[in-house]
Design a protein around this motif. Structure first.
Motif, short mmCIF file in Angstrom:
data_model
loop_
_atom_site.label_atom_id
_atom_site.label_comp_id
_atom_site.label_asym_id
_atom_site.label_seq_id
_atom_site.Cartn_x
_atom_site.Cartn_y
_atom_site.Cartn_z
N ILE A 127 48.52 -8.59 -1.82
CA ILE A 127 48.16 -7.81 -3.01
C ILE A 127 47.07 -6.78 -2.67
O ILE A 127 46.14 -7.06 -1.93
CB ILE A 127 47.71 -8.73 -4.15
N GLN A 128 47.24 -5.62 -3.20
CA GLN A 128 46.35 -4.50 -2.91
C GLN A 128 44.93 -4.77 -3.40
O GLN A 128 44.72 -5.35 -4.45
CB GLN A 128 46.92 -3.27 -3.60
N ILE A 129 43.96 -4.37 -2.57
CA ILE A 129 42.57 -4.51 -3.00
C ILE A 129 42.19 -3.28 -3.81
O ILE A 129 42.14 -2.17 -3.28
CB ILE A 129 41.63 -4.65 -1.79
N SER A 130 41.94 -3.49 -5.09
CA SER A 130 41.57 -2.36 -5.94
C SER A 130 40.19 -2.57 -6.57
O SER A 130 39.78 -1.83 -7.46
CB SER A 130 42.62 -2.17 -7.04
N ASN A 157 43.49 -0.14 -1.61
CA ASN A 157 44.12 0.92 -2.40
C ASN A 157 43.73 2.28 -1.80
O ASN A 157 42.56 2.67 -1.83
CB ASN A 157 43.62 0.79 -3.84
N PRO A 158 44.71 3.02 -1.24
CA PRO A 158 44.37 4.22 -0.48
C PRO A 158 43.62 5.27 -1.30
O PRO A 158 42.70 5.91 -0.79
CB PRO A 158 45.72 4.77 -0.04
N SER A 159 43.97 5.43 -2.56
CA SER A 159 43.28 6.50 -3.31
C SER A 159 41.84 6.11 -3.59
O SER A 159 40.94 6.97 -3.57
CB SER A 159 44.05 6.86 -4.57
N THR A 201 63.73 -0.08 -13.27
CA THR A 201 62.59 0.83 -13.26
C THR A 201 63.07 2.20 -13.70
O THR A 201 64.21 2.57 -13.43
CB THR A 201 61.94 0.95 -11.86
N ASP A 202 62.19 2.94 -14.39
CA ASP A 202 62.63 4.27 -14.80
C ASP A 202 62.10 5.35 -13.85
O ASP A 202 62.20 6.53 -14.12
CB ASP A 202 62.28 4.57 -16.26
N ASP A 203 61.53 4.91 -12.72
CA ASP A 203 61.10 5.90 -11.71
C ASP A 203 62.31 6.21 -10.83
O ASP A 203 62.43 5.74 -9.71
CB ASP A 203 59.95 5.31 -10.88
N TYR A 204 63.23 7.04 -11.40
CA TYR A 204 64.51 7.27 -10.73
C TYR A 204 64.37 7.98 -9.40
O TYR A 204 65.10 7.71 -8.46
CB TYR A 204 65.44 8.07 -11.67
N LYS A 205 63.40 8.89 -9.33
CA LYS A 205 63.24 9.63 -8.07
C LYS A 205 62.84 8.68 -6.94
O LYS A 205 63.28 8.83 -5.81
CB LYS A 205 62.20 10.75 -8.27
N SER A 206 62.02 7.69 -7.26
CA SER A 206 61.64 6.73 -6.22
C SER A 206 62.84 5.91 -5.76
O SER A 206 63.00 5.67 -4.56
CB SER A 206 60.56 5.76 -6.73
N ILE A 214 59.44 -1.06 -6.61
CA ILE A 214 58.96 0.26 -7.03
C ILE A 214 57.92 0.11 -8.14
O ILE A 214 56.89 0.80 -8.13
CB ILE A 214 60.15 1.14 -7.47
N LYS A 215 58.15 -0.82 -9.05
CA LYS A 215 57.18 -1.06 -10.11
C LYS A 215 55.84 -1.52 -9.54
O LYS A 215 54.78 -1.12 -10.00
CB LYS A 215 57.70 -2.14 -11.05
N LEU A 216 55.92 -2.39 -8.53
CA LEU A 216 54.69 -2.92 -7.93
C LEU A 216 53.87 -1.82 -7.24
O LEU A 216 52.65 -1.88 -7.18
CB LEU A 216 55.03 -4.03 -6.93
N ILE A 217 54.56 -0.83 -6.71
CA ILE A 217 53.84 0.31 -6.12
C ILE A 217 53.21 1.13 -7.24
O ILE A 217 52.04 1.49 -7.20
CB ILE A 217 54.79 1.23 -5.31
N ASN A 218 54.03 1.41 -8.24
CA ASN A 218 53.57 2.30 -9.31
C ASN A 218 52.41 1.71 -10.13
O ASN A 218 51.56 2.45 -10.59
CB ASN A 218 54.73 2.69 -10.22
N ASN A 219 52.38 0.37 -10.27
CA ASN A 219 51.24 -0.19 -11.01
C ASN A 219 50.11 -0.59 -10.07
O ASN A 219 49.23 -1.36 -10.42
CB ASN A 219 51.67 -1.33 -11.94
N GLN A 220 50.20 -0.08 -8.83
CA GLN A 220 49.12 -0.21 -7.85
C GLN A 220 48.86 -1.64 -7.39
O GLN A 220 47.80 -1.93 -6.84
CB GLN A 220 47.83 0.39 -8.39
N THR A 221 49.83 -2.53 -7.57
CA THR A 221 49.67 -3.87 -7.03
C THR A 221 49.72 -3.83 -5.51
O THR A 221 49.01 -4.54 -4.82
CB THR A 221 50.79 -4.80 -7.56
N ILE A 222 50.60 -2.99 -4.98
CA ILE A 222 50.66 -2.82 -3.52
C ILE A 222 50.69 -1.34 -3.19
O ILE A 222 51.07 -0.51 -4.01
CB ILE A 222 51.90 -3.51 -2.90
#
Ligand code: ADP
Ligand code: MG
Ligand code: ZN
Length: 478
Positions: A411-414, A461-463, A335-340, A374-382
């Motif tokens: 899996i996140q409900i979106s 999905n919290p947002s 993943t390129d989300d290094y900060k995460s 981290i990818k799964l969080i970032n693409n809003q799967t979870i």
């Protein structure tokens, strides 16, 4: 009178070679006593030592890492003394011409950089081990006889116990990065003797020194030096004189005890080892070692700073151990989300390592799976909250996060429609809170969010929940 301390360190590091310095015996730690021995390391008459090339290479690596001159010619010498765990009656070491000399290491203390000169780094063999705690007798284990050690001797450039601690931890970090020593002070693979004297502040005359031994952690070295400096100041302040002697740090009692005074100390009668030729390090070999030198901590820090664009603070923590940095960089391939990655590492992973007292090598979650999580969080799967759950699941049941999410139906409900329905339901069944909200109590908003999350077992999905709730409630306000 105001005093200042003068400190010089002698650090022994056990080298991670497969075999001993002068024979083919294994260096493996923890084998049954007296199973890793042969006539050579036991010093039987007529045997001949053969030098381990890898040990020489490892010593040169350390010399290069600390800007030493790598001497083209060096010689081994016999250091003669009697001790039960030294069956040969002498130790093969280096005396007049060591492999490496005149280097330095720059340490950083209170935002200042300071050069500590290194007088020499030489190669020598270890002695065996006397075991005194099994009864009214002493047991001898010769497995360690002949295991290669480097000794790093600093100039008396260190001024405070804290500086000594920093120097030692940097040396520890470097030997580990170089892959030449495991740096384990508790097990004795890294040992430090501290020489210390005091003098009037600002003077340039060296006082009489004492040597403190037996400290098996960096903290012990700092504590022992503080104690010894105080002790010397008290003696000199009350008109006494320091006698040159060897002292032992007693970590349980936090005191220093005398071991031997100079009168009893050895005359080692050093002479060149007649059974070994002069060691020649030719330019060609030296270049090969230089080119293959593993990345040093300071260089790796700079590279990682520019490569990952995360805060310096994170880099400091991620590079404290080579294996931490390896874990981070391996994850960064996924993943390129290094900060995460860094956040997960500094909070969740370090917590687990501390709690379970395990090393990062034993940490059950593969870098690949952390990257995937981290990818799964970032693409809003979870959601982040579910991610923690998945993370905890991976700790006990190592598997890919995607599988765990499917298996556990996480899996996140979106889907806005579904969330809208639930929001509607929650509003209808919480009329009291709706009333409060309409009266301007914005704080109850969190209550609604909580209710929706509960209804969806944390999967919404919290947002989206926030957005839809706000719309619906604000419509009621109109
Ligand atoms: P020795 O011959 O007693 O072993 P060395 O000259 O080999 O002494 O030095 C051993 C270590 O002691 C080195 O790290 C050196 O920097 C340190 N040292 C030497 N003299 C002093 C002193 N007066 N005070 C503190 N450290 C010293
Ligand atoms: Mg010495
Ligand atoms: Zn042997």
């Amino acid at each position: 009178m105001r005093f200042e301390a003068v400190i010089g360190l002698e650090i022994h590091a056990q080298l991670l070679t497969e075999s001993k310095l002068f024979c083919g015996c294994s260096t493996k730690f923890g084998n049954p006593p007296n199973t890793n021995i042969c006539p050579v390391c036991m010093g039987h008459p007529g045997v001949l030592p053969i030098l381990n090339k890898k040990a020489v290479e490892f010593t040169i690596r350390m010399g290069l890492a600390t800007s030493c001159t790598i001497n083209k010619y060096s010689i081994f010498a016999r250091k003669n003394y009697f001790y039960p765990d030294l069956p040969k009656g002498y130790q093969i070491s280096q005396y007049e011409l060591p492999l490496c000399s005149n280097g330095y290491l720059e340490i950083e203390h209170q935002n200042q950089r300071k050069k500590i000169r290194i007088n020499r780094i030489h190669l020598e063999e270890d002695a065996g081990k006397s075991i005194h705690d099994q009864g009214n007798f002493t047991l001898l284990d010769f497995n360690r006889c002949g295991v290669p050690l480097i000794e790093i001797v600093t100039a008396p450039d260190i001024q405070t116990p804290e500086e000594a601690g920093i120097f030692l931890s940097e040396i520890r970090q470097i030997v580990k990065y170089l892959g030449i020593c495991d740096g384990n002070m508790e097990e004795g693979s890294l040992r430090c003797d501290a020489n210390v004297s005091i003098r009037e502040a600002g003077s340039n005359i060296l006082g009489t020194k004492t040597e403190v031994k037996n400290m098996n952690s960096i903290k012990n070295v700092v504590d022992a030096l503080k104690y010894e400096i105080e002790r010397q100041i008290e003696i000199v302040s009350s008109g006494g004189r320091i006698i040159q002697q060897t002292l032992l740090w007693n970590a349980d009692k936090q005191i220093i005890e005398p071991m031997r005074t100079k009168e009893e100390s050895h005359d080692y009668r050093y002479f060149p080892e007649p059974d070994l030729p002069i060691v020649e390090v030719n330019e060609e070999w030296l270049n090969v070692i230089r080119e293959n030198l593993p990345e040093l901590p300071s260089i790796r820090k700079e590279r990682m700073k520019s490569q990952y664009n995360i805060p310096d603070y994170d880099i400091e923590i991620l590079t404290t151990e080579k294996e931490f940095a390896d874990y981070f960089e391996e994850t960064a391939k996924f993943t390129d989300d290094y900060k995460s990655i860094s956040n997960w590492f500094m909070t969740e992973i370090l917590k687990i390592l501390n709690e379970q007292k395990i090393s990062i090598k034993e940490f059950p979650i593969k870098p690949e799976y952390l990257g995937e999580l981290i990818k799964l969080i970032n693409n809003q799967t979870i959601s982040g909250k579910i991610a923690k759950e998945v993370f905890n699941e991976m700790l006990v049941e190592p598997g890919s996060p995607s599988e765990i999410i499917k298996e556990k139906n996480l899996i996140q409900i979106s889907d806005e429609k579904i969330i809208e329905e639930i929001v509607q339901k929650v509003i209808e069944s919480n009329q009291k809170q709706v009333q409060q909200y309409l009266e301007g109590k914005d704080k109850v908003f969190a209550h609604f969010v909580g209710q929706v999350m509960r209804e969806t077992k944390g999967k919404a999905n919290p947002s989206l929940v926030n957005k839809i709730l706000k719309e619906k409630l604000d419509n009621l306000r109109k």
